[in-house]
Design an enzyme around this catalytic site. Sequence first.
Site, PDB file in Angstrom:
ATOM      1  N   THR A 155      11.505 -23.083  37.576  1.00  0.00           N
ATOM      2  CA  THR A 155      12.158 -22.637  36.351  1.00  0.00           C
ATOM      3  C   THR A 155      12.032 -23.675  35.235  1.00  0.00           C
ATOM      4  O   THR A 155      11.951 -24.883  35.511  1.00  0.00           O
ATOM      5  CB  THR A 155      13.660 -22.375  36.642  1.00  0.00           C
ATOM      6  OG1 THR A 155      14.374 -22.309  35.411  1.00  0.00           O
ATOM      7  CG2 THR A 155      14.284 -23.486  37.486  1.00  0.00           C
ATOM      8  N   ASP A 156      12.088 -23.202  33.990  1.00  0.00           N
ATOM      9  CA  ASP A 156      12.076 -24.136  32.846  1.00  0.00           C
ATOM     10  C   ASP A 156      13.346 -24.991  32.816  1.00  0.00           C
ATOM     11  O   ASP A 156      13.401 -26.007  32.124  1.00  0.00           O
ATOM     12  CB  ASP A 156      11.896 -23.384  31.516  1.00  0.00           C
ATOM     13  CG  ASP A 156      12.990 -22.365  31.204  1.00  0.00           C
ATOM     14  OD1 ASP A 156      13.897 -22.155  32.038  1.00  0.00           O
ATOM     15  OD2 ASP A 156      12.940 -21.767  30.106  1.00  0.00           O
ATOM     16  N   GLU A 157      14.370 -24.588  33.599  1.00  0.00           N
ATOM     17  CA  GLU A 157      15.644 -25.321  33.540  1.00  0.00           C
ATOM     18  C   GLU A 157      15.531 -26.729  34.101  1.00  0.00           C
ATOM     19  O   GLU A 157      16.397 -27.566  33.853  1.00  0.00           O
ATOM     20  CB  GLU A 157      16.733 -24.531  34.260  1.00  0.00           C
ATOM     21  CG  GLU A 157      16.883 -23.157  33.643  1.00  0.00           C
ATOM     22  CD  GLU A 157      18.112 -22.401  34.103  1.00  0.00           C
ATOM     23  OE1 GLU A 157      19.070 -23.019  34.573  1.00  0.00           O
ATOM     24  OE2 GLU A 157      18.089 -21.162  33.974  1.00  0.00           O
ATOM     25  N   TYR A 179      22.166 -26.210  40.134  1.00  0.00           N
ATOM     26  CA  TYR A 179      21.032 -25.295  40.362  1.00  0.00           C
ATOM     27  C   TYR A 179      19.732 -25.930  39.910  1.00  0.00           C
ATOM     28  O   TYR A 179      18.768 -26.039  40.682  1.00  0.00           O
ATOM     29  CB  TYR A 179      21.264 -23.970  39.610  1.00  0.00           C
ATOM     30  CG  TYR A 179      19.996 -23.149  39.424  1.00  0.00           C
ATOM     31  CD1 TYR A 179      19.303 -22.623  40.513  1.00  0.00           C
ATOM     32  CD2 TYR A 179      19.489 -22.901  38.143  1.00  0.00           C
ATOM     33  CE1 TYR A 179      18.136 -21.880  40.338  1.00  0.00           C
ATOM     34  CE2 TYR A 179      18.326 -22.159  37.958  1.00  0.00           C
ATOM     35  CZ  TYR A 179      17.650 -21.651  39.058  1.00  0.00           C
ATOM     36  OH  TYR A 179      16.497 -20.921  38.889  1.00  0.00           O
ATOM     37  N   LYS A 183      16.365 -27.088  42.053  1.00  0.00           N
ATOM     38  CA  LYS A 183      15.005 -26.584  41.804  1.00  0.00           C
ATOM     39  C   LYS A 183      14.061 -27.756  41.526  1.00  0.00           C
ATOM     40  O   LYS A 183      12.925 -27.768  41.997  1.00  0.00           O
ATOM     41  CB  LYS A 183      14.995 -25.601  40.628  1.00  0.00           C
ATOM     42  CG  LYS A 183      15.693 -24.281  40.897  1.00  0.00           C
ATOM     43  CD  LYS A 183      15.052 -23.461  42.006  1.00  0.00           C
ATOM     44  CE  LYS A 183      13.685 -22.929  41.626  1.00  0.00           C
ATOM     45  NZ  LYS A 183      13.152 -22.041  42.714  1.00  0.00           N
TER      46      LYS A 183
HETATM   47  P1  NAD Z   1      17.474 -13.695  43.232  1.00  0.00           P
HETATM   48  O1  NAD Z   1      18.724 -14.487  43.415  1.00  0.00           O
HETATM   49  O2  NAD Z   1      17.529 -12.341  42.639  1.00  0.00           O
HETATM   50  O3  NAD Z   1      16.717 -13.534  44.617  1.00  0.00           O
HETATM   51  C1  NAD Z   1      16.601 -14.578  45.541  1.00  0.00           C
HETATM   52  C2  NAD Z   1      16.087 -13.972  46.840  1.00  0.00           C
HETATM   53  O4  NAD Z   1      15.891 -15.048  47.770  1.00  0.00           O
HETATM   54  C3  NAD Z   1      17.062 -12.991  47.491  1.00  0.00           C
HETATM   55  O5  NAD Z   1      16.357 -11.885  48.013  1.00  0.00           O
HETATM   56  C4  NAD Z   1      17.684 -13.803  48.616  1.00  0.00           C
HETATM   57  O6  NAD Z   1      18.113 -13.005  49.709  1.00  0.00           O
HETATM   58  C5  NAD Z   1      16.545 -14.724  48.992  1.00  0.00           C
HETATM   59  N1  NAD Z   1      16.996 -15.980  49.590  1.00  0.00           N
HETATM   60  C6  NAD Z   1      17.984 -16.796  49.135  1.00  0.00           C
HETATM   61  N2  NAD Z   1      18.100 -17.855  49.943  1.00  0.00           N
HETATM   62  C7  NAD Z   1      17.157 -17.716  50.902  1.00  0.00           C
HETATM   63  C8  NAD Z   1      16.766 -18.499  52.004  1.00  0.00           C
HETATM   64  N3  NAD Z   1      17.401 -19.637  52.308  1.00  0.00           N
HETATM   65  N4  NAD Z   1      15.718 -18.095  52.773  1.00  0.00           N
HETATM   66  C9  NAD Z   1      15.082 -16.919  52.484  1.00  0.00           C
HETATM   67  N5  NAD Z   1      15.442 -16.115  51.478  1.00  0.00           N
HETATM   68  C10 NAD Z   1      16.458 -16.517  50.681  1.00  0.00           C
HETATM   69  O7  NAD Z   1      16.512 -14.651  42.391  1.00  0.00           O
HETATM   70  P2  NAD Z   1      15.464 -14.295  41.254  1.00  0.00           P
HETATM   71  O8  NAD Z   1      16.153 -14.194  39.964  1.00  0.00           O
HETATM   72  O9  NAD Z   1      14.586 -13.206  41.729  1.00  0.00           O
HETATM   73  O10 NAD Z   1      14.635 -15.662  41.226  1.00  0.00           O
HETATM   74  C11 NAD Z   1      13.526 -15.839  42.099  1.00  0.00           C
HETATM   75  C12 NAD Z   1      12.969 -17.242  41.916  1.00  0.00           C
HETATM   76  O11 NAD Z   1      12.546 -17.409  40.561  1.00  0.00           O
HETATM   77  C13 NAD Z   1      13.992 -18.347  42.168  1.00  0.00           C
HETATM   78  O12 NAD Z   1      13.317 -19.384  42.841  1.00  0.00           O
HETATM   79  C14 NAD Z   1      14.419 -18.793  40.794  1.00  0.00           C
HETATM   80  O13 NAD Z   1      14.766 -20.160  40.797  1.00  0.00           O
HETATM   81  C15 NAD Z   1      13.153 -18.559  40.007  1.00  0.00           C
HETATM   82  N6  NAD Z   1      13.363 -18.249  38.580  1.00  0.00           N
HETATM   83  C16 NAD Z   1      14.284 -17.301  38.204  1.00  0.00           C
HETATM   84  C17 NAD Z   1      14.452 -17.001  36.870  1.00  0.00           C
HETATM   85  C18 NAD Z   1      15.441 -15.949  36.415  1.00  0.00           C
HETATM   86  O14 NAD Z   1      15.679 -15.833  35.216  1.00  0.00           O
HETATM   87  N7  NAD Z   1      16.016 -15.162  37.301  1.00  0.00           N
HETATM   88  C19 NAD Z   1      13.683 -17.667  35.895  1.00  0.00           C
HETATM   89  C20 NAD Z   1      12.735 -18.621  36.322  1.00  0.00           C
HETATM   90  C21 NAD Z   1      12.582 -18.902  37.678  1.00  0.00           C
HETATM   91  P1  TYD Z   2      22.236 -16.757  32.779  1.00  0.00           P
HETATM   92  O1  TYD Z   2      21.738 -15.369  32.661  1.00  0.00           O
HETATM   93  O2  TYD Z   2      23.233 -17.069  33.840  1.00  0.00           O
HETATM   94  O3  TYD Z   2      20.940 -17.669  32.915  1.00  0.00           O
HETATM   95  P2  TYD Z   2      20.776 -19.289  32.814  1.00  0.00           P
HETATM   96  O4  TYD Z   2      22.052 -19.939  33.066  1.00  0.00           O
HETATM   97  O5  TYD Z   2      19.821 -19.513  33.947  1.00  0.00           O
HETATM   98  O6  TYD Z   2      20.178 -19.542  31.483  1.00  0.00           O
HETATM   99  O7  TYD Z   2      22.852 -17.195  31.374  1.00  0.00           O
HETATM  100  C1  TYD Z   2      22.118 -17.052  30.180  1.00  0.00           C
HETATM  101  C2  TYD Z   2      22.990 -17.502  29.034  1.00  0.00           C
HETATM  102  O8  TYD Z   2      24.083 -16.583  28.899  1.00  0.00           O
HETATM  103  C3  TYD Z   2      23.631 -18.865  29.244  1.00  0.00           C
HETATM  104  O9  TYD Z   2      23.660 -19.556  27.992  1.00  0.00           O
HETATM  105  C4  TYD Z   2      25.044 -18.553  29.687  1.00  0.00           C
HETATM  106  C5  TYD Z   2      25.349 -17.234  29.000  1.00  0.00           C
HETATM  107  N1  TYD Z   2      26.261 -16.344  29.749  1.00  0.00           N
HETATM  108  C6  TYD Z   2      27.429 -15.862  29.125  1.00  0.00           C
HETATM  109  O10 TYD Z   2      27.708 -16.157  27.957  1.00  0.00           O
HETATM  110  N2  TYD Z   2      28.253 -15.052  29.853  1.00  0.00           N
HETATM  111  C7  TYD Z   2      27.980 -14.705  31.151  1.00  0.00           C
HETATM  112  O11 TYD Z   2      28.809 -13.990  31.779  1.00  0.00           O
HETATM  113  C8  TYD Z   2      26.787 -15.178  31.755  1.00  0.00           C
HETATM  114  C9  TYD Z   2      26.439 -14.817  33.179  1.00  0.00           C
HETATM  115  C10 TYD Z   2      25.947 -15.995  31.007  1.00  0.00           C
END
Ligand code: NAD
Ligand code: TYD
Length: 347
Positions: free
Chosen positions: A130-132, A154, A158
């Site tokens: 992630t960019d985070e 988190y 990562k």
């Molecule tokens: P999510 O939370 O929706 O899904 C995570 C999945 O991983 C779930 O199916 C869960 O059951 C599985 N999982 C969790 N722990 C596990 C373990 N120990 N072993 C096997 N499976 C496990 O997450 P997402 O939003 O789909 O994100 C997927 C990946 O992309 C993550 O690595 C996250 O850090 C990265 N990512 C997410 C975002 C975003 O905005 N959601 C952005 C950039 C990168």
């Molecule tokens: P989120 O979707 O949790 O992603 P990330 O923390 O990975 O960026 O949050 C996106 C932005 O929205 C973040 O600045 C926090 C804000 N936010 C709220 O204001 N209210 C909420 O209930 C949530 C979940 C996020």
Amino acid sequence: MHELDNAVVMVCGGAGFIGSHFVRLLAEKYPRSKVVIFDALTYAGNLSTIQDLLSERVTFVQGKIQDPATVNGAIEANHVTHIVNFAAESHNDRSILDPGSFIHTDVFGVFVLCEATNKYKIAKYVQVSTDEVYGSIDQGRFNEDSPIMPNTPYSASKAGGDLQARAHHITFGTPVCVTRGGNNYGPYQYPEKLISFFAVRLLQGKKVPLYGDGTQVREWIHVADHCRGILTVLLSGVPGTVYNIGDENERQNKQIVRILLEETGQNDELVKRIEDPRKGAHDKRYSMTSDRTRALGWKPQEDFETQVRNTVKWYRDNEWWWQPIIALPVYQDFVKAFYGRYLGEDL
Ligand code: NAD
Ligand code: TYD
């Protein structure tokens, strides 16, 4: 004949949001490849998300990536050739309540997958990050050579995974690439992140908690664009290299809330501005360049506002998916524990 036609791709975390979209993309583009979805089915993983995908060619194994016996067993039994890892604890707010679980999965799990990659001579392992991990930037943009300065449990976990991948490549020659995506949105996102949580609450006529003044900025990318970027890195990424995958699409949270209100037909009264529960760990702005991934031939295609509206429509049309999820104690307990003191009667 394509190099992925004979591949067996193990998609860890494939029952979650982004991983399930990636499995759909693989199954559509490479119908002759095999996919093994390896997922622990935590609160965020749902078989209902992937049920329609399972077949002779797309199979499911339940297991944790931090458990070498299960990981190695799945690789051996299925003759896995490639790994793409989405499995992670992925929510910042949960990492405030329970940071330890993030280290087990997001750091140790990546180490286990690196070791398995070496042991079974996996052709390519893509670690989805992630960019985070770069932390917050007030002006300008991060690139892949920027220092990593994570601010939340988190993002620190990562970053720990990214560093395991880097060290394994340098020390053992592990063929691993790391991708760093921007904030994703789209169908099947667990209803806890800004867009999915707010869409589901607004569709029910419930109040939504906007943290602080709502001026924080995220670089948003549609999940389909993100998955196409990850596939590009799987096919053409140079091992040992980090690839940013962003859309240069920066929005303040309050601008997104405006679109969500319009599309759900709700008004401002449902937006409750609350004291920031992330406190010091609330990153102000995420922004990065993705030139390196673009140089591999990828570019984002989706329009943000159109796709946010389509995402709301998807949640409106697919209550069968999210209603059972929000009825579960694991969902309700989190919402109560995290938002109870802020939302009170509006919970
Ligand atoms: P999510 O939370 O929706 O899904 C995570 C999945 O991983 C779930 O199916 C869960 O059951 C599985 N999982 C969790 N722990 C596990 C373990 N120990 N072993 C096997 N499976 C496990 O997450 P997402 O939003 O789909 O994100 C997927 C990946 O992309 C993550 O690595 C996250 O850090 C990265 N990512 C997410 C975002 C975003 O905005 N959601 C952005 C950039 C990168
Ligand atoms: P989120 O979707 O949790 O992603 P990330 O923390 O990975 O960026 O949050 C996106 C932005 O929205 C973040 O600045 C926090 C804000 N936010 C709220 O204001 N209210 C909420 O209930 C949530 C979940 C996020």
